[in-house]
Design a protein around this motif. Structure first.
Motif, PDB file in Angstrom:
ATOM      1  N   TRP A 159       0.793  -1.229   0.134  1.00 36.18           N
ATOM      2  CA  TRP A 159       0.140  -0.102   0.082  1.00 36.18           C
ATOM      3  C   TRP A 159       1.011   1.394   0.187  1.00 36.18           C
ATOM      4  O   TRP A 159       0.551   2.153  -0.661  1.00 36.18           O
ATOM      5  CB  TRP A 159      -1.007   0.040   1.172  1.00 36.18           C
ATOM      6  CG  TRP A 159      -2.172  -0.656   0.965  1.00 36.18           C
ATOM      7  CD1 TRP A 159      -2.614  -2.086   1.480  1.00 36.18           C
ATOM      8  CD2 TRP A 159      -3.299  -0.489   0.139  1.00 36.18           C
ATOM      9  NE1 TRP A 159      -3.694  -2.491   1.086  1.00 36.18           N
ATOM     10  CE2 TRP A 159      -4.174  -1.607   0.007  1.00 36.18           C
ATOM     11  CE3 TRP A 159      -3.390   0.455  -0.937  1.00 36.18           C
ATOM     12  CZ2 TRP A 159      -5.285  -1.474  -0.832  1.00 36.18           C
ATOM     13  CZ3 TRP A 159      -4.607   0.478  -1.663  1.00 36.18           C
ATOM     14  CH2 TRP A 159      -5.442  -0.570  -1.401  1.00 36.18           C
ATOM     15  N   ALA A 160       1.902   1.054   0.742  1.00 33.81           N
ATOM     16  CA  ALA A 160       2.890   2.327   0.791  1.00 33.81           C
ATOM     17  C   ALA A 160       3.431   2.633  -0.641  1.00 33.81           C
ATOM     18  O   ALA A 160       3.361   3.975  -1.039  1.00 33.81           O
ATOM     19  CB  ALA A 160       4.179   2.086   1.667  1.00 33.81           C
ATOM     20  N   ALA A 161       3.745   1.628  -1.420  1.00 34.69           N
ATOM     21  CA  ALA A 161       4.090   1.773  -3.110  1.00 34.69           C
ATOM     22  C   ALA A 161       3.103   2.481  -4.067  1.00 34.69           C
ATOM     23  O   ALA A 161       3.243   3.279  -4.585  1.00 34.69           O
ATOM     24  CB  ALA A 161       4.828   0.770  -3.474  1.00 34.69           C
ATOM     25  N   CYS A 178       0.284   4.134  -2.759  1.00 35.18           N
ATOM     26  CA  CYS A 178       0.083   5.490  -2.287  1.00 35.18           C
ATOM     27  C   CYS A 178       0.981   6.199  -2.606  1.00 35.18           C
ATOM     28  O   CYS A 178       0.730   7.435  -2.853  1.00 35.18           O
ATOM     29  CB  CYS A 178      -0.365   5.492  -0.879  1.00 35.18           C
ATOM     30  SG  CYS A 178      -1.680   4.607  -0.172  1.00 35.18           S
ATOM     31  N   ALA A 179       2.352   6.096  -2.909  1.00 33.04           N
ATOM     32  CA  ALA A 179       3.249   6.924  -3.126  1.00 33.04           C
ATOM     33  C   ALA A 179       3.050   7.310  -4.778  1.00 33.04           C
ATOM     34  O   ALA A 179       3.682   8.494  -5.148  1.00 33.04           O
ATOM     35  CB  ALA A 179       4.595   6.251  -3.022  1.00 33.04           C
ATOM     36  N   ASP A 180       2.365   6.668  -5.638  1.00 35.50           N
ATOM     37  CA  ASP A 180       2.117   6.982  -6.909  1.00 35.50           C
ATOM     38  C   ASP A 180       1.541   8.274  -7.126  1.00 35.50           C
ATOM     39  O   ASP A 180       0.513   8.605  -6.611  1.00 35.50           O
ATOM     40  CB  ASP A 180       1.209   5.945  -7.622  1.00 35.50           C
ATOM     41  CG  ASP A 180       1.214   6.214  -9.145  1.00 35.50           C
ATOM     42  OD1 ASP A 180       1.398   7.212  -9.582  1.00 35.50           O
ATOM     43  OD2 ASP A 180       0.475   5.414  -9.582  1.00 35.50           O
ATOM     44  N   ALA A 181       2.004   9.317  -7.801  1.00 32.87           N
ATOM     45  CA  ALA A 181       1.553  10.657  -7.695  1.00 32.87           C
ATOM     46  C   ALA A 181       0.152  10.635  -8.097  1.00 32.87           C
ATOM     47  O   ALA A 181      -0.682  11.620  -7.872  1.00 32.87           O
ATOM     48  CB  ALA A 181       2.629  11.701  -8.319  1.00 32.87           C
ATOM     49  N   GLN A 210      -3.350   9.523  -5.626  1.00 28.49           N
ATOM     50  CA  GLN A 210      -4.056  10.535  -4.663  1.00 28.49           C
ATOM     51  C   GLN A 210      -4.974  10.283  -3.844  1.00 28.49           C
ATOM     52  O   GLN A 210      -6.151  10.509  -3.743  1.00 28.49           O
ATOM     53  CB  GLN A 210      -4.590  11.726  -5.342  1.00 28.49           C
ATOM     54  CG  GLN A 210      -3.304  12.409  -6.231  1.00 28.49           C
ATOM     55  CD  GLN A 210      -3.836  13.698  -7.097  1.00 28.49           C
ATOM     56  OE1 GLN A 210      -5.004  13.602  -7.520  1.00 28.49           O
ATOM     57  NE2 GLN A 210      -2.830  14.629  -7.470  1.00 28.49           N
ATOM     58  N   THR A 244      -3.543   7.937   3.956  1.00 31.13           N
ATOM     59  CA  THR A 244      -2.285   7.449   3.760  1.00 31.13           C
ATOM     60  C   THR A 244      -2.299   5.799   4.054  1.00 31.13           C
ATOM     61  O   THR A 244      -3.181   5.045   4.023  1.00 31.13           O
ATOM     62  CB  THR A 244      -1.351   7.562   5.255  1.00 31.13           C
ATOM     63  OG1 THR A 244      -2.043   6.961   6.478  1.00 31.13           O
ATOM     64  CG2 THR A 244      -1.139   9.099   5.426  1.00 31.13           C
ATOM     65  N   ALA A 245      -1.140   4.928   3.496  1.00 33.05           N
ATOM     66  CA  ALA A 245      -1.147   3.675   3.248  1.00 33.05           C
ATOM     67  C   ALA A 245      -1.281   3.213   4.775  1.00 33.05           C
ATOM     68  O   ALA A 245      -2.234   2.126   5.036  1.00 33.05           O
ATOM     69  CB  ALA A 245       0.174   3.172   3.053  1.00 33.05           C
TER      70      ALA A 245
END
Length: 83
Positions: free
Chosen positions: A36-38, A40-43, A46, A71-72
């Protein structure tokens, strides 16, 4: 009582009567690989939730009271009891 609408990549993917319920909508876009962190980091992802005063306000196209960035960690906590 509030109402929450869930967004991923600018598209509404679900809703709920409370924040935890609404966050479970992210199960529909769960990354097949990675975290999920990766995701959610995708611009473009959003992830966010729009909070409305009530379901009726949402149906009446009222403006949201706030937009909550997601957030993730929030997604993982909401999905933990499910997966």
């Amino acid at each position: 009582m509030g109402f929450f609408e869930v967004f991923w990549h600018g598209e509404a993917i679900g809703d709920g009567s409370d924040l935890d319920e609404a966050l479970t909508a992210y199960l529909a876009v769960k990354p097949e690989e990675g975290s999920w962190a990766a995701a959610c980091a995708d611009a473009l992802a959003q992830p966010c939730v729009r909070r409305y005063a009530s379901f009726e306000a949402f149906l009446d196209n009222a403006d949201e009271l706030e937009t909550i960035p997601v957030t993730a960690a929030m997604i993982e906590a909401a999905l933990l009891p499910i997966i």
